[in-house]
Design a protein around this motif. Sequence first.
Motif, PDB file in Angstrom:
ATOM      1  N   ASN A  54      63.714  32.956  43.038  1.00 39.19           N
ATOM      2  CA  ASN A  54      63.618  31.805  42.118  1.00 39.19           C
ATOM      3  C   ASN A  54      62.423  30.926  42.450  1.00 39.19           C
ATOM      4  OD1 ASN A  54      65.874  32.526  40.674  1.00 39.19           O
ATOM      5  ND2 ASN A  54      67.286  31.321  41.925  1.00 39.19           N
ATOM      6  N   ALA A  55      62.132  30.794  43.743  1.00 36.73           N
ATOM      7  CA  ALA A  55      61.089  29.844  44.159  1.00 36.73           C
ATOM      8  C   ALA A  55      59.688  30.433  44.128  1.00 36.73           C
ATOM      9  CB  ALA A  55      61.401  29.346  45.577  1.00 36.73           C
ATOM     10  N   THR A  56      59.558  31.753  44.243  1.00 41.01           N
ATOM     11  CA  THR A  56      58.211  32.305  44.462  1.00 41.01           C
ATOM     12  C   THR A  56      57.750  33.306  43.414  1.00 41.01           C
ATOM     13  OG1 THR A  56      58.998  34.122  45.839  1.00 41.01           O
ATOM     14  CG2 THR A  56      58.450  32.073  46.981  1.00 41.01           C
ATOM     15  N   ASN A  57      58.652  33.781  42.532  1.00 35.99           N
ATOM     16  CA  ASN A  57      58.198  34.752  41.533  1.00 35.99           C
ATOM     17  C   ASN A  57      57.406  34.036  40.447  1.00 35.99           C
ATOM     18  OD1 ASN A  57      58.579  37.437  42.052  1.00 35.99           O
ATOM     19  ND2 ASN A  57      60.594  37.577  41.088  1.00 35.99           N
ATOM     20  N   LYS A  58      56.242  34.605  40.083  1.00 36.51           N
ATOM     21  CA  LYS A  58      55.475  34.077  38.946  1.00 36.51           C
ATOM     22  C   LYS A  58      56.255  34.349  37.670  1.00 36.51           C
ATOM     23  CE  LYS A  58      50.851  35.008  40.653  1.00 36.51           C
ATOM     24  NZ  LYS A  58      49.764  36.006  40.596  1.00 36.51           N
ATOM     25  N   GLU A  59      55.902  33.646  36.594  1.00 32.06           N
ATOM     26  CA  GLU A  59      56.583  33.915  35.334  1.00 32.06           C
ATOM     27  C   GLU A  59      56.343  35.374  34.925  1.00 32.06           C
ATOM     28  OE1 GLU A  59      56.138  30.581  32.628  1.00 32.06           O
ATOM     29  OE2 GLU A  59      56.670  32.047  31.063  1.00 32.06           O
ATOM     30  N   GLY A  60      57.380  36.063  34.540  1.00 34.35           N
ATOM     31  CA  GLY A  60      57.224  37.458  34.114  1.00 34.35           C
ATOM     32  C   GLY A  60      57.251  38.449  35.267  1.00 34.35           C
ATOM     33  N   ALA A  61      57.333  37.941  36.503  1.00 34.37           N
ATOM     34  CA  ALA A  61      57.364  38.848  37.662  1.00 34.37           C
ATOM     35  C   ALA A  61      58.702  39.590  37.686  1.00 34.37           C
ATOM     36  CB  ALA A  61      57.180  38.050  38.938  1.00 34.37           C
ATOM     37  N   LEU A  62      58.668  40.803  38.206  1.00 36.79           N
ATOM     38  CA  LEU A  62      59.883  41.613  38.226  1.00 36.79           C
ATOM     39  C   LEU A  62      60.608  41.496  39.568  1.00 36.79           C
ATOM     40  CD1 LEU A  62      58.654  44.961  36.603  1.00 36.79           C
ATOM     41  CD2 LEU A  62      59.855  43.058  35.501  1.00 36.79           C
ATOM     42  N   LEU A  63      61.933  41.536  39.508  1.00 38.92           N
ATOM     43  CA  LEU A  63      62.762  41.666  40.715  1.00 38.92           C
ATOM     44  C   LEU A  63      63.341  43.080  40.699  1.00 38.92           C
ATOM     45  CD1 LEU A  63      64.268  40.561  43.216  1.00 38.92           C
ATOM     46  CD2 LEU A  63      66.024  39.686  41.659  1.00 38.92           C
ATOM     47  N   ILE A  64      62.988  43.851  41.721  1.00 36.64           N
ATOM     48  CA  ILE A  64      63.415  45.257  41.787  1.00 36.64           C
ATOM     49  C   ILE A  64      64.260  45.423  43.045  1.00 36.64           C
ATOM     50  CG2 ILE A  64      62.632  47.652  41.858  1.00 36.64           C
ATOM     51  CD1 ILE A  64      59.968  46.604  40.598  1.00 36.64           C
ATOM     52  N   VAL A  65      65.473  45.909  42.863  1.00 33.98           N
ATOM     53  CA  VAL A  65      66.429  45.951  43.979  1.00 33.98           C
ATOM     54  C   VAL A  65      66.824  47.389  44.291  1.00 33.98           C
ATOM     55  CG1 VAL A  65      68.764  45.299  44.706  1.00 33.98           C
ATOM     56  CG2 VAL A  65      67.328  43.637  43.493  1.00 33.98           C
ATOM     57  N   ASP A  66      66.524  47.815  45.509  1.00 36.03           N
ATOM     58  CA  ASP A  66      67.097  49.058  46.023  1.00 36.03           C
ATOM     59  C   ASP A  66      68.292  48.624  46.884  1.00 36.03           C
ATOM     60  OD1 ASP A  66      67.835  51.327  47.355  1.00 36.03           O
ATOM     61  OD2 ASP A  66      65.878  51.728  48.259  1.00 36.03           O
ATOM     62  N   PRO A  67      69.516  48.851  46.407  1.00 33.29           N
ATOM     63  CA  PRO A  67      70.686  48.366  47.156  1.00 33.29           C
ATOM     64  C   PRO A  67      70.970  49.264  48.367  1.00 33.29           C
ATOM     65  CG  PRO A  67      71.405  49.572  45.233  1.00 33.29           C
ATOM     66  CD  PRO A  67      69.902  49.611  45.189  1.00 33.29           C
ATOM     67  N   ALA A  68      69.979  49.387  49.241  1.00 34.37           N
ATOM     68  CA  ALA A  68      70.031  50.350  50.354  1.00 34.37           C
ATOM     69  C   ALA A  68      71.185  50.003  51.294  1.00 34.37           C
ATOM     70  CB  ALA A  68      68.692  50.311  51.100  1.00 34.37           C
ATOM     71  N   MET A  69      72.306  50.662  51.105  1.00 31.04           N
ATOM     72  CA  MET A  69      73.477  50.322  51.929  1.00 31.04           C
ATOM     73  C   MET A  69      74.409  51.513  52.148  1.00 31.04           C
ATOM     74  SD  MET A  69      75.635  48.096  49.152  1.00 31.04           S
ATOM     75  CE  MET A  69      76.152  48.846  47.601  1.00 31.04           C
ATOM     76  N   ALA A  70      74.139  52.646  51.488  1.00 29.02           N
ATOM     77  CA  ALA A  70      75.112  53.742  51.565  1.00 29.02           C
ATOM     78  C   ALA A  70      74.489  55.065  51.152  1.00 29.02           C
ATOM     79  CB  ALA A  70      76.289  53.438  50.632  1.00 29.02           C
ATOM     80  N   ASP A  71      75.094  56.151  51.602  1.00 35.43           N
ATOM     81  CA  ASP A  71      74.686  57.495  51.177  1.00 35.43           C
ATOM     82  C   ASP A  71      75.804  58.486  51.502  1.00 35.43           C
ATOM     83  OD1 ASP A  71      73.010  59.304  49.982  1.00 35.43           O
ATOM     84  OD2 ASP A  71      71.415  59.168  51.465  1.00 35.43           O
ATOM     85  N   HIS A  72      75.794  59.600  50.851  1.00 41.56           N
ATOM     86  CA  HIS A  72      76.763  60.689  51.104  1.00 41.56           C
ATOM     87  C   HIS A  72      78.207  60.166  51.140  1.00 41.56           C
ATOM     88  CE1 HIS A  72      73.245  63.081  51.841  1.00 41.56           C
ATOM     89  NE2 HIS A  72      72.873  62.293  52.838  1.00 41.56           N
ATOM     90  N   GLY A  73      78.548  59.236  50.286  1.00 48.20           N
ATOM     91  CA  GLY A  73      79.931  58.765  50.159  1.00 48.20           C
ATOM     92  C   GLY A  73      80.313  57.629  51.095  1.00 48.20           C
ATOM     93  N   ASN A  74      79.429  57.222  51.997  1.00 48.39           N
ATOM     94  CA  ASN A  74      79.796  56.188  52.991  1.00 48.39           C
ATOM     95  C   ASN A  74      78.776  55.061  53.052  1.00 48.39           C
ATOM     96  OD1 ASN A  74      82.060  57.672  54.146  1.00 48.39           O
ATOM     97  ND2 ASN A  74      80.486  59.085  54.889  1.00 48.39           N
ATOM     98  N   LEU A  75      79.292  53.860  53.417  1.00 50.00           N
ATOM     99  CA  LEU A  75      78.387  52.743  53.704  1.00 50.00           C
ATOM    100  C   LEU A  75      77.678  53.036  55.020  1.00 50.00           C
ATOM    101  CD1 LEU A  75      80.705  49.678  52.920  1.00 50.00           C
ATOM    102  CD2 LEU A  75      78.713  50.412  51.575  1.00 50.00           C
TER     103      LEU A  75
END
Length: 276
Positions: A97-118
């Motif tokens: 909210n504080a640092t993105n320029k107008e029109g800037a994208l927020l891209i989230v890789d929810p890197a927290m799990a794989d192969h069925g497990n956290l």
Amino acid sequence: MTYKRILTIQDISCVGQCSLTVALPILSACGLETAILPSAVLSTHTAGFSGYTFRDLTDDMPSIKDHWVKENIKFDGIYTGYLGSTQQIDYVIDIANATNKEGALLIVDPAMADHGNLYPGFDMEFVEAMKGLCVKADYVIPNITEAAFLTGIEYKEKYDREYIDSILNKFSEMGVKNVIFTGISYEEGKTGVVVYEDGNYSYYQHDFLPNSCHGTGDIYASAFVGALTGGKSAYEAAKIAADYTVECIKATAEEENHWYGAKFEPVLGKLIEMLR
Ligand code: PXL
């Protein structure tokens, strides 16, 4: 291409070819100025090593943000990966909210799990908070395990198009905008990525390589972010990221004992070619 500055927020795994040690070179190769905010410092990543150190940098985040605000530092996009605590998710939202320029994208890789497990250290409280970040994101890049946790739909190793559609519909209901859904295989020997943008489904399929390597999710997400921020469409960026990840896995297969990460460096030139 105009010169763009991106901020990526994820951990430093000192050894292990993942997170920032992957994102920074790949984003640089894509021609982007890359600012970093380390979420934690680990001696190695947590997949396959034991006894790793973990320095949580949550408490540094608000003062780093305050300094950037004072200096009027702004970004053309923010890309988040592995975060070090549930509290960090709120801080990431404040930073965006504080640092993105107008029109800037927020891209989230929810890197927290794989192969069925956290991954070790994550719990359902983190998953709940991550849902809130995904709803704010312009693009979310989950694998099937992460998507199952985020939507509350049971994880399946074997599935069909109906199962994938049910997850995408649930994401839509939750208010998640665009999903780059990785590692989706409908056919033996093949895998691919679903690009779900504004409710439209497209699929890029490529060969499945049997040698699985750690860190390919980070390679994929970084290349996707680099290509998208550089002006490619989401589908083109998803395709380039997939083709580059395949090149990294092929390069890694040449050496039997390279189990902890993927050799993305020798093929960075191919990524640059693909972006031309
Ligand atoms: O590649 C995802 C990742 C990032 N950072 C750390 C990890 C992992 C996957 O295990 O352990 C510390």
